[in-house]
Each structure stands twice: as C-alpha cells, then as structure tokens.
Design a protein around this motif. Structure first.
Motif, PDB file in Angstrom:
ATOM      1  N   SER A  65       0.833  -1.205   0.000  1.00 36.72           N
ATOM      2  CA  SER A  65       0.000   0.000   0.000  1.00 36.72           C
ATOM      3  C   SER A  65       0.868   1.255   0.000  1.00 36.72           C
ATOM      4  O   SER A  65       0.606   2.213  -0.739  1.00 36.72           O
ATOM      5  CB  SER A  65      -0.923  -0.022   1.212  1.00 36.72           C
ATOM      6  N   GLY A  66       1.905   1.268   0.827  1.00 32.38           N
ATOM      7  CA  GLY A  66       2.824   2.412   0.877  1.00 32.38           C
ATOM      8  C   GLY A  66       3.559   2.617  -0.431  1.00 32.38           C
ATOM      9  O   GLY A  66       3.705   3.750  -0.901  1.00 32.38           O
ATOM     10  N   SER A  67       4.006   1.532  -1.047  1.00 32.19           N
ATOM     11  CA  SER A  67       4.706   1.635  -2.336  1.00 32.19           C
ATOM     12  C   SER A  67       3.781   2.177  -3.415  1.00 32.19           C
ATOM     13  O   SER A  67       4.179   3.020  -4.212  1.00 32.19           O
ATOM     14  CB  SER A  67       5.265   0.274  -2.753  1.00 32.19           C
ATOM     15  N   ARG A  68       2.541   1.704  -3.407  1.00 29.57           N
ATOM     16  CA  ARG A  68       1.579   2.196  -4.405  1.00 29.57           C
ATOM     17  C   ARG A  68       1.247   3.669  -4.179  1.00 29.57           C
ATOM     18  O   ARG A  68       1.027   4.407  -5.135  1.00 29.57           O
ATOM     19  CB  ARG A  68       0.305   1.363  -4.377  1.00 29.57           C
ATOM     20  N   ALA A  69       1.228   4.100  -2.926  1.00 26.91           N
ATOM     21  CA  ALA A  69       0.966   5.519  -2.640  1.00 26.91           C
ATOM     22  C   ALA A  69       2.092   6.385  -3.195  1.00 26.91           C
ATOM     23  O   ALA A  69       1.864   7.514  -3.611  1.00 26.91           O
ATOM     24  CB  ALA A  69       0.843   5.728  -1.132  1.00 26.91           C
ATOM     25  N   ILE A  70       3.299   5.854  -3.223  1.00 23.94           N
ATOM     26  CA  ILE A  70       4.454   6.608  -3.726  1.00 23.94           C
ATOM     27  C   ILE A  70       4.593   6.484  -5.244  1.00 23.94           C
ATOM     28  O   ILE A  70       4.852   7.466  -5.933  1.00 23.94           O
ATOM     29  CB  ILE A  70       5.740   6.125  -3.030  1.00 23.94           C
ATOM     30  N   LEU A  71       4.383   5.270  -5.773  1.00 24.92           N
ATOM     31  CA  LEU A  71       4.619   5.017  -7.204  1.00 24.92           C
ATOM     32  C   LEU A  71       3.370   5.149  -8.075  1.00 24.92           C
ATOM     33  O   LEU A  71       3.481   5.268  -9.279  1.00 24.92           O
ATOM     34  CB  LEU A  71       5.191   3.606  -7.401  1.00 24.92           C
ATOM     35  N   GLY A  72       2.201   5.088  -7.459  1.00 26.12           N
ATOM     36  CA  GLY A  72       0.975   5.045  -8.239  1.00 26.12           C
ATOM     37  C   GLY A  72       0.564   3.593  -8.440  1.00 26.12           C
ATOM     38  O   GLY A  72       1.260   2.672  -8.017  1.00 26.12           O
ATOM     39  N   PRO A  73      -0.577   3.382  -9.091  1.00 23.54           N
ATOM     40  CA  PRO A  73      -1.071   2.018  -9.281  1.00 23.54           C
ATOM     41  C   PRO A  73      -0.091   1.191 -10.112  1.00 23.54           C
ATOM     42  O   PRO A  73       0.397   1.638 -11.147  1.00 23.54           O
ATOM     43  CB  PRO A  73      -2.391   2.187 -10.028  1.00 23.54           C
ATOM     44  N   CYS A  74       0.227   0.006  -9.625  1.00 27.36           N
ATOM     45  CA  CYS A  74       1.109  -0.897 -10.375  1.00 27.36           C
ATOM     46  C   CYS A  74       0.941  -2.311  -9.855  1.00 27.36           C
ATOM     47  O   CYS A  74       0.418  -2.526  -8.767  1.00 27.36           O
ATOM     48  CB  CYS A  74       2.562  -0.452 -10.304  1.00 27.36           C
ATOM     49  N   LYS A  75       1.385  -3.273 -10.650  1.00 25.94           N
ATOM     50  CA  LYS A  75       1.351  -4.684 -10.270  1.00 25.94           C
ATOM     51  C   LYS A  75       2.775  -5.123  -9.930  1.00 25.94           C
ATOM     52  O   LYS A  75       3.740  -4.474 -10.309  1.00 25.94           O
ATOM     53  CB  LYS A  75       0.797  -5.526 -11.421  1.00 25.94           C
ATOM     54  N   ALA A  76       2.882  -6.258  -9.254  1.00 27.17           N
ATOM     55  CA  ALA A  76       4.187  -6.779  -8.826  1.00 27.17           C
ATOM     56  C   ALA A  76       4.982  -5.659  -8.156  1.00 27.17           C
ATOM     57  O   ALA A  76       6.084  -5.303  -8.564  1.00 27.17           O
ATOM     58  CB  ALA A  76       4.946  -7.384 -10.001  1.00 27.17           C
ATOM     59  N   VAL A  77       4.385  -5.107  -7.109  1.00 25.43           N
ATOM     60  CA  VAL A  77       4.888  -3.913  -6.437  1.00 25.43           C
ATOM     61  C   VAL A  77       6.178  -4.206  -5.656  1.00 25.43           C
ATOM     62  O   VAL A  77       6.249  -5.199  -4.941  1.00 25.43           O
ATOM     63  CB  VAL A  77       3.814  -3.379  -5.461  1.00 25.43           C
ATOM     64  N   PRO A  78       7.182  -3.342  -5.786  1.00 30.26           N
ATOM     65  CA  PRO A  78       8.374  -3.496  -4.949  1.00 30.26           C
ATOM     66  C   PRO A  78       8.054  -3.085  -3.516  1.00 30.26           C
ATOM     67  O   PRO A  78       7.105  -2.337  -3.277  1.00 30.26           O
ATOM     68  CB  PRO A  78       9.378  -2.533  -5.582  1.00 30.26           C
ATOM     69  N   VAL A  79       8.831  -3.591  -2.577  1.00 30.60           N
ATOM     70  CA  VAL A  79       8.612  -3.236  -1.172  1.00 30.60           C
ATOM     71  C   VAL A  79       9.937  -2.843  -0.521  1.00 30.60           C
ATOM     72  O   VAL A  79      11.010  -3.247  -0.956  1.00 30.60           O
ATOM     73  CB  VAL A  79       7.964  -4.389  -0.367  1.00 30.60           C
ATOM     74  N   ARG A  80       9.796  -2.051   0.527  1.00 31.37           N
ATOM     75  CA  ARG A  80      10.950  -1.643   1.338  1.00 31.37           C
ATOM     76  C   ARG A  80      10.850  -2.348   2.675  1.00 31.37           C
ATOM     77  O   ARG A  80       9.807  -2.326   3.312  1.00 31.37           O
ATOM     78  CB  ARG A  80      10.918  -0.133   1.549  1.00 31.37           C
ATOM     79  N   ILE A  81      11.943  -2.976   3.071  1.00 30.03           N
ATOM     80  CA  ILE A  81      12.024  -3.520   4.413  1.00 30.03           C
ATOM     81  C   ILE A  81      12.766  -2.467   5.210  1.00 30.03           C
ATOM     82  O   ILE A  81      13.960  -2.255   5.031  1.00 30.03           O
ATOM     83  CB  ILE A  81      12.741  -4.880   4.434  1.00 30.03           C
TER      84      ILE A  81
END
Length: 188
Positions: A65-81
């Motif tokens: 959810s956080g990644s999508r808020a930053i990058l916009g809608p996308c699939k196979a979303v990257p994540v930050r640990i």
C-alpha cells in the motif's frame, strides 16, 4: 551437496534472492541465496517477505500500500524492508504466483535478455537466474524499485536550509535539540 533446510527465515542485508522450490508432494518452499550460501526454508517466498516485514514492525499489505501511494497504481509492487536493514525488494512476477522470485535491489548487477521471453538476472557474487520473463519487464521492475528507493530517500533525509539577509555580521549555526540555533557573533 544438499542444501541445508530450516523452518523459518528473516531477511538480512546479505540475502540476495528468494525463489520457490517444490518438493515431491508439490508443496512450495523457498531457496534462499544469502552471501555464497543456498539453503531451503519451509515457507513460501511471499511468506518470507511478509515475516521479514513483520519482524521489523510492518507487514506486506502495508508495504505494498505504501509503495503504491508513492509510485501510483502498479502490479508486482516493490517493497521496502525498513529500519536498520533498509532494503528494497522486487518480485519478478506477481507475488501471488508461487514461482515468483524476489530480488534484493542492491544485489542485482545486471539483467540481460536470453530471448523474447527469457532473461538472465545476475546478482552479486556471480550468481545467475534464468527466468521466464522478458528483459524489458524485469528492467522496468528494477527501475521502479530504484524509483521507490529514491523517492523514499528524498522524503526521509533531513535537509537543512535557511535564508539570511546579507550583512557584514558573522553568524554561527548549531544543531539544537529540535531545531537549528543561529547566533550572531559579537564584534570585539
């Protein structure tokens, strides 16, 4: 040599990739590449990502959810640990697919095409993964993960700026508990 098998795993900075492996019963487990060692874990790759996020106080749904808020809608979303580990991971395909391979951004050295829908991903230490994915798709996911890292870095780095009028006086700037303190040096 048979890879060592463990029950659970938390990602560390030396973790390079997490990929699926299926046993004789068709159950999905993971193969971890950490440093120069490979070992099996009795968890699916997406479960390892989620458990690692939970270990550091987050979860996969929140990270996506956080990644999508930053990058916009996308699939196979990257994540930050986040936290001290502060690593960025991206899946080569949808994380819901059991054969999804996850890569640590800082360990990926090259993504090269093999043919139209086959690519090689090289990670640090000379390890290579041959994947059923087009090079342009993998490169896009890699670039999107770098974009996420860059945007988060810009938002979290403390910046310091101030404007002062031009005078003949000399000022000193010191870091206080919560703010910066600007004082004028007195003339002698």
């Amino acid at each position: 040599m048979e890879a060592k098998q463990i029950i659970s795993y938390i990602i560390v900075p030396e973790t390079k990739s997490i990929r699926a492996q299926f046993n004789d019963n068709g159950e999905c487990h993971s193969l971890i590449l950490e440093g120069d060692y490979t070992f099996k874990v009795d968890m699916k790759p997406v479960e390892i990502i989620d458990e690692s996020l939970k270990y550091y106080g987050f979860d996969l749904n929140g990270a996506i959810s956080g990644s999508r808020a930053i990058l916009g809608p996308c699939k196979a979303v990257p994540v930050r640990i986040p936290g001290e580990i502060n690593m960025y991971w991206f899946p080569h395909t949808s994380p819901g697919q059991e054969e999804c391979v996850w890569f640590a951004l800082h360990h990926v050295e090259a993504i090269l095409p093999e043919n139209h829908d086959l690519s090689k991903v090289y990670v640090s230490g000379g390890h290579c993964f041959k994947l059923n994915a087009a090079e342009k798709d993998l490169t896009y996911k890699y670039d999107r993960t770098e974009k996420l890292e860059s945007r988060i870095s810009k938002r979290t780095v403390n910046t310091f700026s101030f404007i002062m009028e031009r005078t003949t006086s000399t000022y000193t700037v010191e870091k206080g508990k919560r703010n910066y303190i600007i004082t004028r040096k007195k003339d002698k």
